[in-house]
Design a protein around this motif. Structure first.
Motif, short mmCIF file in Angstrom:
data_model
loop_
_atom_site.label_atom_id
_atom_site.label_comp_id
_atom_site.label_asym_id
_atom_site.label_seq_id
_atom_site.Cartn_x
_atom_site.Cartn_y
_atom_site.Cartn_z
N ASN A 88 0.84 -1.21 0.00
CA ASN A 88 0.00 0.00 0.00
C ASN A 88 0.87 1.26 0.00
N ILE A 89 0.22 2.40 -0.09
CA ILE A 89 0.90 3.64 -0.51
C ILE A 89 2.21 3.95 0.23
N SER A 90 2.22 3.89 1.57
CA SER A 90 3.45 4.27 2.28
C SER A 90 4.58 3.30 1.95
N MET A 92 4.70 1.42 -0.80
CA MET A 92 4.99 1.61 -2.22
C MET A 92 6.00 2.74 -2.40
N GLU A 127 -2.87 -5.44 1.72
CA GLU A 127 -3.25 -4.07 2.03
C GLU A 127 -2.56 -3.62 3.31
N CYS A 128 -2.68 -2.33 3.57
CA CYS A 128 -1.95 -1.68 4.66
C CYS A 128 -1.99 -2.49 5.96
N ALA A 130 -0.60 -1.32 8.77
CA ALA A 130 -0.39 -0.34 9.85
C ALA A 130 1.04 -0.41 10.39
N CYS A 132 3.25 1.80 8.65
CA CYS A 132 3.59 2.77 7.60
C CYS A 132 4.88 3.54 7.90
N SER B 89 -6.69 0.56 10.05
CA SER B 89 -6.31 0.10 8.71
C SER B 89 -6.34 1.17 7.63
N GLU B 90 -6.56 2.41 8.00
CA GLU B 90 -6.53 3.47 7.00
C GLU B 90 -5.09 3.62 6.50
N PRO B 91 -4.85 3.41 5.19
CA PRO B 91 -3.47 3.47 4.72
C PRO B 91 -2.73 4.73 5.16
N VAL B 335 0.49 6.21 -8.10
CA VAL B 335 0.03 6.25 -6.71
C VAL B 335 -1.50 6.15 -6.67
N ARG B 338 -2.71 2.69 -7.19
CA ARG B 338 -2.55 1.83 -6.02
C ARG B 338 -3.64 2.10 -4.99
N ILE B 339 -3.96 3.38 -4.82
CA ILE B 339 -5.03 3.74 -3.88
C ILE B 339 -6.36 3.15 -4.38
N ARG B 341 -6.85 0.57 -6.17
CA ARG B 341 -6.88 -0.87 -5.96
C ARG B 341 -7.33 -1.22 -4.55
N PHE B 342 -6.85 -0.43 -3.61
CA PHE B 342 -7.20 -0.65 -2.20
C PHE B 342 -8.72 -0.59 -1.99
N ALA B 345 -10.45 -3.55 -3.51
CA ALA B 345 -10.26 -4.78 -2.73
C ALA B 345 -11.07 -4.76 -1.44
N GLU B 346 -11.26 -3.59 -0.87
CA GLU B 346 -11.87 -3.50 0.45
C GLU B 346 -13.36 -3.16 0.45
#
Lengths: 161, 435
Positions: A88-90, A92, A127-128, A130, A132, B89-91, B335, B338-339, B341-342, B345-346
């Protein structure tokens, strides 16, 4: 082939059930599946799910629904060590894609597959998790590894049996 | 300008074994809870203090915590519940994990105080399944310590107050951070958000009155009660009381979780606290509050202070305080893909605009990145995002739409360049030119 819950799993489920009202056994489904999966090489089969349903006195479909909804449950046979590389973003931004490329080449499999010897299951794009601020990060059998370099990843993967 | 750190949730972090009961008590921990057990604080006093503190929900929505507590029916008999949302779980966000690992007693005391204020005698802490190895055992050990010290249980210290606290462990689903999906999950079901109303304060866990608060919100409560609402409110600007835990990640020299007063200038956070952009490169953009918030270009964020009002006025939001830093080498198209995709998926799949729309967004962005995009796609992306936003049961749909809208709003040229150049990124061109 039918499967019977072990005494250990039953004990664990009961310990979870005690946290909920007596008529709310369904609340223990997630923890029951965790316990069964942990004891059965990291995945659950229909037999496992049926056994959980029977023990909790629930329709089997309610257990199937949960097992297929949450990403930590595997419903197909997978390698015994679960490797989940966060992309995930961080992560990546800190090179997670290079790590994935490297690991895929090294193991000769792509995300979502297991090695032929059953040693490693490379979880599908993760996925993330946590972690990060320790990006790039990955999780190996629930343990977190952060600030990864390719060399460290190699070392960790080589250490799995 | 100097900023004092670790004033609230991280106040034990300078001590050895910051997670132990002994350390917590050395920092005046459980002082408020003991006062409650001694009959010296009423629920009304607590709720009015939390309201006056200006504490707002740190899980992303920023709803005033004290006001939320006041929605719980007061004179209704029967079981009521408090639920803590540790489904972090928030990226970009990873600070609740550190509360659980490094100061779990602040959360336990916060939950006890909150439960007492709302008449709840049972609480669950819903912790994401991925935290199984370290945060869960650490939190469980702290709960055990608190029971053994006679701080939790039935008729605690003969006060007539009951409070039982249980850990619940999830199994991997971002959507369970949405409070009603979390309740469904606690009931042993798929995590699908409920239609509201009724709200959880009236029909929550098992149909009983329930309040769900975020980990950081609850862990802030003991310090508010100890040091007073005015002290807490005064740490930040108007509308943003207290401190916040900032998870600073991405292209940054010193990534980390920092507890700082609300309203800190972004440029101070970036340069003074976090050592500047990675490798001394130039800042390009920042997502200030987790991937669901709108992205802000460098020139806007450099003028911002980090609080609810300032970030809203700048066109984004405070979110979870997860500050994702991107430098000039970042390809904004990749970027965003990728976001996207998240969220695909969720998405839990129950609302059509979100289930279908998030897939559309991801597939279109993939097409663009792979060199098969057309300029017309860029308008379609914005259209699809607009058709998801506001048309779903929960905010995941909005969260999927906002990044798309804001990335295209601020960085349209990068997207246009890519579709006109068969998937070549403008940043790769710049890098080659520099080499």
């Amino acid at each position: 082939m039918s499967y019977a819950l072990s005494a250990q799993v039953k004990g664990e489920i009961e310990q979870w059930q005690a946290r909920f009202p007596t008529d709310r056994k369904r609340s223990a489904v997630i923890s029951a599946l965790h316990a069964v999966q942990h004891e059965n090489n990291g995945y659950v089969t229909a037999e496992h799910m049926n056994a959980v349903a029977e023990y909790l006195e629930l329709p089997a479909i309610q257990v199937y629904e949960v097992a297929t909804f949450y990403s930590m449950f595997q419903t197909k046979e997978v390698g015994r060590n679960a490797v989940a590389i966060c992309t995930n973003i961080s992560c990546m931004l800190r090179g997670a894609d290079d790590i994935v490329d490297h690991v895929e080449k090294k193991l000769g499999i792509v995300l979502g597959e297991s090695t032929a010897d059953g040693r490693i299951f490379l979880k599908k794009e993760e996925e993330c998790i946590a972690a990060c601020c320790g990006a790039p990060a990955m999780m190996v059998n629930h343990k977190y590894y952060e600030n990864l370099t390719i060399e460290q990843v190699d070392e960790i993967l080589n250490g799995l049996d | 300008m100097g900023y004092e750190q670790n004033l609230v949730c991280f106040n034990t972090l300078d001590s050895k074994e910051s997670w132990s009961l002994a350390t917590y008590e050395q920092h005046d921990g459980y002082e408020t809870w003991r006062k409650i057990l001694a009959g010296k604080l009423t629920p009304e006093q607590i709720i009015s203090e939390v309201k006056a503190s200006g504490l707002r929900g740190r899980g992303g929505a920023g709803f005033p915590t004290g006001l939320k507590w006041s929605f719980m029916p007061r004179d209704v008999a029967g079981q009521k519940y408090l639920v803590c949302n540790s489904d972090e779980s928030e990226p970009g966000t990873c600070h609740d994990r550190d509360i659980l690992r490094y100061n779990p007693h602040s959360l336990i005391e916060g939950m006890a105080i909150a439960a007492y204020a709302m008449g709840a005698t049972i609480a669950y802490n819903y912790i994401r399944g991925e935290f199984l190895d370290e945060p869960v055992p650490r939190f469980d050990a702290a709960v055990k310590e608190a029971y053994e010290a006679g701080l939790l249980g039935k008729n605690i210290q003969r006060s007539g107050i009951d409070f039982d606290l249980h850990t619940f462990v999830g199994a991997g689903a971002y959507i369970c951070g949405e409070e009603t999906a979390l309740l469904e999950s606690l009931e042993g079901k798929q995590g699908r958000p409920r239609f509201k109303p009724p709200f959880p304060a009236h029909f929550g866990l098992y149909g009983k009155p329930t309040t769900i608060n975020n980990t950081q919100s609850l862990a802030s409560v003991p310090a508010i009660m100890r040091q007073g609402a005015a002290w807490f409110a005064g740490l930040g600007p108007d509308g943003s009381g207290g401190t916040a835990l900032f998870s600073v990640s991405g292209h940054i020299e010193k990534p980390g979780n920092y507890e700082l007063p609300m309203g800190i200038a972004f440029k101070d956070l970036l340069n003074d606290i976090c050592g500047g952009v990675l490798g001394g490169r130039r800042l390009k953009a920042v997502i200030p509050g987790g991937s669901s918030c709108k992205v802000l270009p460098a020139e806007i964020i450099m003028e911002c202070t980090m609080d609810y009002n300032a970030l809203q006025e700048a066109g984004s939001s405070f979110g979870t305080g997860a500050v994702i830093v991107m430098d000039e080498t970042t390809c904004m198209v990749r970027v965003l893909r990728r976001i996207a995709r998240f969220y695909m998926a969720e998405s839990c799949g129950q609302c059509t605009p979100c289930r279908e729309g998030t897939g559309w967004l991801y597939r279109m962005l993939t097409r663009i990145v792979e060199g098969r995009g057309e300029e017309a796609d860029l308008q379609i992306l914005v259209d699809v995002a607009g058709k998801i936003e506001g048309h779903t049961i929960c905010a995941l749909g909005d969260a999927a739409a906002w990044p798309v809208q804001s990335f295209l709003d601020h960085f349209y040229d990068e997207f246009a360049y890519m579709v006109r150049n068969d998937g070549r990124s403008i940043v790769d061109v710049a890098a080659e030119a520099a080499a």
